[in-house]
Design an enzyme around this catalytic site. Sequence first.
Site, PDB file in Angstrom:
ATOM      1  N   THR A  48       0.831  -1.206   0.000  1.00 13.09           N
ATOM      2  CA  THR A  48       0.000   0.000   0.000  1.00 13.09           C
ATOM      3  C   THR A  48       0.865   1.256   0.000  1.00 13.09           C
ATOM      4  OG1 THR A  48      -1.794  -1.158   1.114  1.00 13.09           O
ATOM      5  CG2 THR A  48      -1.827   1.248   1.228  1.00 13.09           C
ATOM      6  N   CYS A  49       1.947   1.210   0.735  1.00  9.47           N
ATOM      7  CA  CYS A  49       2.844   2.370   0.823  1.00  9.47           C
ATOM      8  C   CYS A  49       3.422   2.715  -0.549  1.00  9.47           C
ATOM      9  CB  CYS A  49       3.968   2.085   1.805  1.00  9.47           C
ATOM     10  SG  CYS A  49       3.392   1.575   3.450  1.00  9.47           S
TER      11      CYS A  49
END
Length: 159
Positions: A48-49
Amino acid sequence: MTITVGDTLPAATLTKVTADGPDQVTTNAFFDGRTVALFAVPGAFTPTCSAKHLPGFVEKRDALAAKGVDEIACISVNDPFVMAAWAKASGAEGITMLADGNGDFAEALGLTMDGSKFGMGKRSQRYAMLVENGVVKQLHVEAPGEFKVSSAEHLLETM
């Protein structure tokens, strides 16, 4: 105790990624006299980062600047060399990468999480905050496993 809107950031030493290598910077010096959009990720190169969080701030860099943000900084409980490699791999130009190698800043904020079940140990929770002259003006902390309120888009909507 978790930091809240209106609080002054705690004093801490972070490592700033620069073209000349790692550079120690205090929170007092880094945030003094300006407006900073600070967002934290649990880890560099994590799904996600890398796919959403960092790219969103790169994409919205100019829009944030137009609303008075002097600097955008990404912080993670990683070492500065990992943060530098992630910035390069992600094309994160214009984003200041800050390493909180031991998680001391995350702990001082009261925003740690236990990533042990993923082999990550103590990490920072995912959040975004707007900081003016060292004082938290906005704070958006994600619920575990979510990515909604800490996005660049959400920060822009609330400014």
